[in-house]
Design an enzyme around this catalytic site. Sequence first.
Site, mmCIF file in Angstrom:
data_model
loop_
_atom_site.group_PDB
_atom_site.id
_atom_site.type_symbol
_atom_site.label_atom_id
_atom_site.label_comp_id
_atom_site.label_asym_id
_atom_site.label_seq_id
_atom_site.Cartn_x
_atom_site.Cartn_y
_atom_site.Cartn_z
ATOM 1 C CG HIS A 200 -1.993 0.930 1.314
ATOM 2 N ND1 HIS A 200 -1.947 2.063 2.098
ATOM 3 C CD2 HIS A 200 -3.184 0.972 0.675
ATOM 4 C CE1 HIS A 200 -3.066 2.743 1.952
ATOM 5 N NE2 HIS A 200 -3.831 2.111 1.093
ATOM 6 C CE LYS A 202 -1.290 5.009 -0.553
ATOM 7 N NZ LYS A 202 -1.689 3.873 -1.259
ATOM 8 C CG ASP A 207 18.728 10.982 -10.524
ATOM 9 O OD1 ASP A 207 18.439 9.999 -11.250
ATOM 10 O OD2 ASP A 207 18.722 12.157 -10.938
ATOM 11 C CG HIS A 415 -6.362 8.965 -0.100
ATOM 12 N ND1 HIS A 415 -5.150 8.678 -0.693
ATOM 13 C CD2 HIS A 415 -6.934 7.774 0.167
ATOM 14 C CE1 HIS A 415 -5.007 7.368 -0.783
ATOM 15 N NE2 HIS A 415 -6.070 6.799 -0.271
ATOM 16 C CE LYS A 417 -3.856 6.937 2.884
ATOM 17 N NZ LYS A 417 -5.231 6.962 3.257
ATOM 18 C CG ASP A 422 3.289 20.334 21.237
ATOM 19 O OD1 ASP A 422 2.675 19.256 21.150
ATOM 20 O OD2 ASP A 422 4.114 20.581 22.129
#
Length: 491
Positions: A200, A202, A207, A415, A417, A422
């Site tokens: 899942h 991403k 380079d 979407h 996440k 603080d």
Amino acid sequence: MKPKVVYKPISSPEGIEDHVVYMGRLQNNARRYYQCALVIAILVTVLFCLMAAQLLLFPLLCTSSTEKSVSPDNSCSDPCSLVLVESIPEGLEYSSNATINPSVYQSWKRLLSQAQSSVDIASFYWTLTNKDTHTNHSSASQGEEILQEMMKLKQRGVRLRVAVNPSGSKAKDADIDALRDSGAEVRVVNLPHLTSGVLHTKFWVVDGKHIYIGSANMDWRSLTQVKELGTAVYNCTCLAQDLGKIFDAYWVLGQDNATIPSPWPDTFSTTYNKETPLEVSLNSTASLVYLSSSPPPLTAKGRTDDIDSILSVIDDAKKFVYISVMDYTPTEEFSKPRRYWPAIDNHLRKAVYERHVTVRLLISCWGNTKPNMFPFLQSLAALQSNKSHYDIEVKIFVVPASEEQKHIPFARVNHNKYMVTDRVAYIGTSNWAGDYFIRTAGSAIVVNQTGTANATNSLQKQLEAVFLRDWTSDYSHSFHSLTSYKEKCIF
Ligand SMILES: *[C@@H]1O[C@H](CO)[C@@H](O)[C@H](O)[C@H]1NC(C)=O
Ligand SMILES: *[C@@H]1O[C@H](CO)[C@@H](O)[C@H](O)[C@H]1NC(C)=O
Ligand SMILES: *[C@@H]1O[C@H](CO)[C@@H](O)[C@H](O)[C@H]1NC(C)=O
Ligand SMILES: *[C@@H]1O[C@H](CO)[C@@H](O)[C@H](O)[C@H]1NC(C)=O
Ligand SMILES: *[C@@H]1O[C@H](CO)[C@@H](O)[C@H](O)[C@H]1NC(C)=O
Ligand SMILES: *[C@@H]1O[C@H](CO)[C@@H](O)[C@H](O)[C@H]1NC(C)=O
Ligand SMILES: *[C@@H]1O[C@H](CO)[C@@H](O)[C@H](O)[C@H]1NC(C)=O
Ligand SMILES: *[C@@H]1O[C@H](CO)[C@@H](O)[C@H](O)[C@H]1NC(C)=O
């Protein structure tokens, strides 16, 4: 109503006094217990001092404890520059003075244009074109352009490697096939078989020097129709090479008949973790950074598990914890039989109860939201009352949709996440439910700039501004007003 909880009767009549007497008895017992404990503690201390003195006098006798705990040199002099990036769905508008960050699309374009030797992408699935989604929407053009740019990489002498979860259907492999035809190397990582989860994650590594990580899938809707948040870090070899190790693990698991090595060979190990983060300057601000990963079977030596980084960031908060995730539930969403999974819930309640930390959860609602998430959110929100002084609030973010936009499948949702306290910024790729941390592959970047008193434009500040922009926007609905979530969400 008086609580029905019945403590063991002590001597007085039943009722609320009973409770008070019970507590008094407990305290008396405790006093006796502490007197006893004190005596034991003194004895133990004396013994310990004797032993320590002996070790000091005869250090050579003590051979087993000479193992050195050399802390690794985790400093890095790369001139890293970090950019917070977002996709704001078409038609979602903020007040004119609101914080607007560069887009995910811009960061992907920039990464592709800068690539000179390699682009490595860890991905869940690929639907970058209208054709993939059987739509004809003008806002797919950005995704289609990204795919075109990727297909030109080989010609430019750039090696493109893609690790992807199995799509489960040949019909869904159009982008992957096109990439293969253009010369890209693709490995399907069968996480469903290996861990019963999915790949899942991403992120991009370009380079061995630049990275992108965040919520956006390789999906045209993630650029124009779904609200996403991530970060791109440029000119940051030490961080990029560390993320490269996570990619390499997926790459190895994408080989035919691969099994999960246990333990992972040393080449996958890292010294950057929550105990000893990378010391690096981001935009000339001294920062402590590390990358966490899930699930545990995929984390090599030294790597912090994603759930541990989340819990440690919550535990570290002094004033507030702001969370923006699509799904939040203290259960394993997909397990059979059902399993309760209160790790994050417990730490949030503890922060509110023990340290008076302000907790805000901004959760999403759309057609695919599972209704059983709401009672759990309600239970967290129930701590808040005018009497309790526990400051915890839940709001539901709903992305508006026009009639036309409603027809775009799996779109129009927040979407995000991420979490910001603080002190620390956390940007991940997982939803907050047990499965994501136990079986599913995900990763996150944790940026800590608390040591730099003057960081006026820190990632923490930028992320806080993003959260407050959304929290106070018209798209966020007070949880208490949500008697029927179906009415509030767009289906
Ligand atoms: C933006 O403007 C509104 C109203 O004009 C104001 O209430 C709000 O504080 C401003 N926000 C920022 C971030 O300046
Ligand atoms: C897509 O829409 C455009 C106009 O918006 C139209 O000209 C074109 O024929 C449509 N293509 C398909 C495949 O439906
Ligand atoms: C990265 O470093 C190169 C060379 O020093 C510089 O030209 C480029 O502007 C830097 N990129 C960013 C995003 O700072
Ligand atoms: C993988 O397993 C299959 C079936 O056991 C076998 O035919 C094949 O040769 C294996 N591939 C590799 C690369 O080992
Ligand atoms: C809490 O106090 C506020 C303001 O004093 C009031 O508007 C609100 O109704 C109160 N909430 C409850 C649950 O009593
Ligand atoms: C952030 O850094 C400070 C030191 O500057 C450290 O004490 C703290 O534990 C770190 N917080 C997290 C969540 O890692
Ligand atoms: C911190 O900020 C103050 C006020 O803006 C400034 O006077 C001071 O020089 C800054 N210190 C550092 C180390 O940047
Ligand atoms: C870092 O610098 C870049 C380029 O100047 C800027 O776009 C970005 O907002 C800065 N990031 C932070 C966290 O200050």
